[in-house]
Enzyme design. Sequence first.
Site, short mmCIF file in Angstrom:
data_model
loop_
_atom_site.label_atom_id
_atom_site.label_comp_id
_atom_site.label_asym_id
_atom_site.label_seq_id
_atom_site.Cartn_x
_atom_site.Cartn_y
_atom_site.Cartn_z
N HIS A 1 -18.64 55.30 48.32
CA HIS A 1 -18.45 55.96 49.62
C HIS A 1 -17.30 55.31 50.41
CE1 HIS A 1 -21.56 58.96 49.88
NE2 HIS A 1 -22.54 58.13 49.64
N GLU B 1 -22.89 53.21 46.81
CA GLU B 1 -22.48 52.95 48.19
C GLU B 1 -21.02 52.50 48.28
OE1 GLU B 1 -24.30 54.16 50.40
OE2 GLU B 1 -25.98 54.45 49.03
#
Length: 184
Positions: free
Chosen positions: A157, A154
């Site tokens: 990202h 994550e």
Amino acid sequence: MITMKDIIREGDPILREVASEVDLPPSEENKETLEEMLQYLKNSQDEQICDRYNLRPGVGLAAPQIGLSKRMLAVHFTDFNEKLYSYGLFNPRIVSHSVEKAYLTSGEGCLSVDREVPGYVPRYARVTIKATDLEGNEVKLRLRDFAAIVFQHEIDHLNGVMFYDHIDPDNPFKEPENAKPLDH
Ligand code: ZN
């Protein structure tokens, strides 16, 4: 409510941007968005809601994946020991990590990627993360194995990095060096 129509898919340039820091304390608007992101993950793991709204199950979601280039991410999952990790975080950062790496033998997937991308994704086996949570508190998380991998996916990202950027293009299933295999 966030559904699959809100999820940005690969090819959209926003997924390749470095997202901006969120002003702290977080605004009500950013808090609400992050709460909705966390709710998406919970909904996607509820069989009935998942079926009704055609959600793809996910354990993590970063703001760029809903079209917002902001450093916010949500995770909701249990690790091998059934410990629950459920967080909405602002400005998460890795403050330290192990030398040892780890990778999932089944590879990784992503709500923004509508295809299987086979291969090993080497990650740090342990990371320490600092961030601000939904209540505005500074948190420090020591993570290992599957949990460490989810958070690194994550945080990537937020830096415009996709999981398959880490896969060796010449030999996707080459055993990464100094890395332990994990089944999940
Ligand atoms: Zn992803």
